[in-house]
Design an enzyme around this catalytic site. Structure first.
Site, PDB file in Angstrom:
ATOM      1  N   LYS A  47       0.835  -1.215   0.000  1.00 27.87           N
ATOM      2  CA  LYS A  47       0.000   0.000   0.000  1.00 27.87           C
ATOM      3  C   LYS A  47       0.868   1.263   0.000  1.00 27.87           C
ATOM      4  O   LYS A  47       0.373   2.378  -0.049  1.00 27.87           O
ATOM      5  CB  LYS A  47      -0.897   0.038   1.233  1.00 27.87           C
ATOM      6  N   LYS A  49       2.607   2.114   2.636  1.00 26.30           N
ATOM      7  CA  LYS A  49       2.502   2.660   3.997  1.00 26.30           C
ATOM      8  C   LYS A  49       3.487   1.920   4.897  1.00 26.30           C
ATOM      9  O   LYS A  49       3.607   0.706   4.817  1.00 26.30           O
ATOM     10  CB  LYS A  49       1.090   2.403   4.562  1.00 26.30           C
TER      11      LYS A  49
HETATM   12  N1  C2G Z   1     -10.425   6.693   9.436  1.00 24.71           N
HETATM   13  C1  C2G Z   1     -11.395   7.598   9.847  1.00 24.71           C
HETATM   14  N2  C2G Z   1     -11.024   8.784  10.371  1.00 24.71           N
HETATM   15  C2  C2G Z   1      -9.708   9.087  10.511  1.00 24.71           C
HETATM   16  C3  C2G Z   1      -8.718   8.167  10.115  1.00 24.71           C
HETATM   17  C4  C2G Z   1      -9.098   6.956   9.564  1.00 24.71           C
HETATM   18  O1  C2G Z   1     -12.607   7.329   9.716  1.00 24.71           O
HETATM   19  N3  C2G Z   1      -9.381  10.288  11.065  1.00 24.71           N
HETATM   20  C5  C2G Z   1     -10.879   5.424   8.861  1.00 24.71           C
HETATM   21  C6  C2G Z   1     -10.373   5.226   7.436  1.00 24.71           C
HETATM   22  O2  C2G Z   1     -11.233   5.897   6.517  1.00 24.71           O
HETATM   23  C7  C2G Z   1     -10.429   3.708   7.294  1.00 24.71           C
HETATM   24  C8  C2G Z   1     -10.141   3.222   8.720  1.00 24.71           C
HETATM   25  O3  C2G Z   1     -10.347   4.341   9.600  1.00 24.71           O
HETATM   26  O4  C2G Z   1     -11.734   3.304   6.919  1.00 24.71           O
HETATM   27  C9  C2G Z   1      -8.710   2.734   8.871  1.00 24.71           C
HETATM   28  O5  C2G Z   1      -7.856   3.775   8.463  1.00 24.71           O
HETATM   29  P1  C2G Z   1      -6.346   3.384   8.051  1.00 24.71           P
HETATM   30  O6  C2G Z   1      -5.751   2.588   9.148  1.00 24.71           O
HETATM   31  O7  C2G Z   1      -5.678   4.627   7.576  1.00 24.71           O
HETATM   32  O8  C2G Z   1      -6.618   2.388   6.852  1.00 24.71           O
HETATM   33  P2  C2G Z   1      -6.108   2.531   5.340  1.00 24.71           P
HETATM   34  O9  C2G Z   1      -4.639   2.678   5.325  1.00 24.71           O
HETATM   35  O10 C2G Z   1      -6.965   3.539   4.717  1.00 24.71           O
HETATM   36  O11 C2G Z   1      -6.376   1.044   4.775  1.00 24.71           O
HETATM   37  O12 C2G Z   1      -8.163  -2.190   1.844  1.00 24.71           O
HETATM   38  C10 C2G Z   1      -8.437  -1.017   2.587  1.00 24.71           C
HETATM   39  C11 C2G Z   1      -7.191  -0.493   3.231  1.00 24.71           C
HETATM   40  O13 C2G Z   1      -6.539  -1.488   3.987  1.00 24.71           O
HETATM   41  C12 C2G Z   1      -7.548   0.700   4.139  1.00 24.71           C
END
Ligand code: C2G
Length: 155
Positions: A47, A49
């Site tokens: 990803k 990340k």
């Molecule tokens: N999220 C949120 N508000 C934030 C930060 C994150 O609602 N301030 C939500 C994101 O939209 C996501 C979830 O929390 O739905 C997890 O966020 P991340 O850990 O950043 O996940 P991400 O890297 O976006 O991975 O296949 C999908 C991916 O694995 C998603």
């Protein structure tokens, strides 16, 4: 007995924070059983990340959240279709930063994008921590002057 409504969501959940918690809370409110696919460290690399907290700890923290019923590994983008079929998922939930990205899965289940929690993200937390650690020479001089002042007053 109506069929249990199964919800699934995926994420890295690094430096677990209120945005993650609120997402999981709202996802659970949409059904009866919430499955969370936590991105493995290897998938995070795919990803683009790099998480601070290793997968095992991120998974253990997510599993301990009262809204979460089951945690699985997220190893690839492609696994979602199999997960939806294997776990008989009714709803896929993601934060709105993913809006539209999983619409192709509407063929298999409902897809819901929820508003993100503003003002917090793992990236922002990392930046804040980095700023705390970066002590500029000017700030060091200020601290030194304060300490010398305190010493003078103590003598
Ligand atoms: N999220 C949120 N508000 C934030 C930060 C994150 O609602 N301030 C939500 C994101 O939209 C996501 C979830 O929390 O739905 C997890 O966020 P991340 O850990 O950043 O996940 P991400 O890297 O976006 O991975 O296949 C999908 C991916 O694995 C998603």
């Amino acid at each position: 007995m109506p069929k249990k409504k199964t919800v699934i969501t995926y994420g890295t959940f690094d430096l677990f924070h209120i945005g993650h918690l609120r997402l999981l809370k709202r996802a659970k409110e949409l059904g009866d059983h919430l499955i969370v696919g936590v991105s493995t460290d290897r998938f995070n690399a795919i990803k683009g990340k790099r998480s601070i907290i290793p997968f095992e700890h991120r998974a253990e923290i997510v599993k301990a959240i009262r809204y979460v019923d089951e945690v699985i590994e997220e190893n690839s983008w492609e696994q979602k279709v199999d997960d939806i079929k294997n776990y008989e998922v009714d709803i896929l939930v993601m934060g709105e930063d993913w809006k539209g990205k999983f619409d192709h899965l509407k063929e298999y289940c409902d897809v819901v994008y929820l508003p993100r929690t503003h003002g917090v993200s793992s990236t922002e937390l990392k930046t804040s921590l980095r700023n705390l650690l970066e002590v500029s020479p000017a700030r060091l001089r200020e601290a030194l002057a304060m300490l010398e002042q305190i010493l003078r007053e103590l003598e």
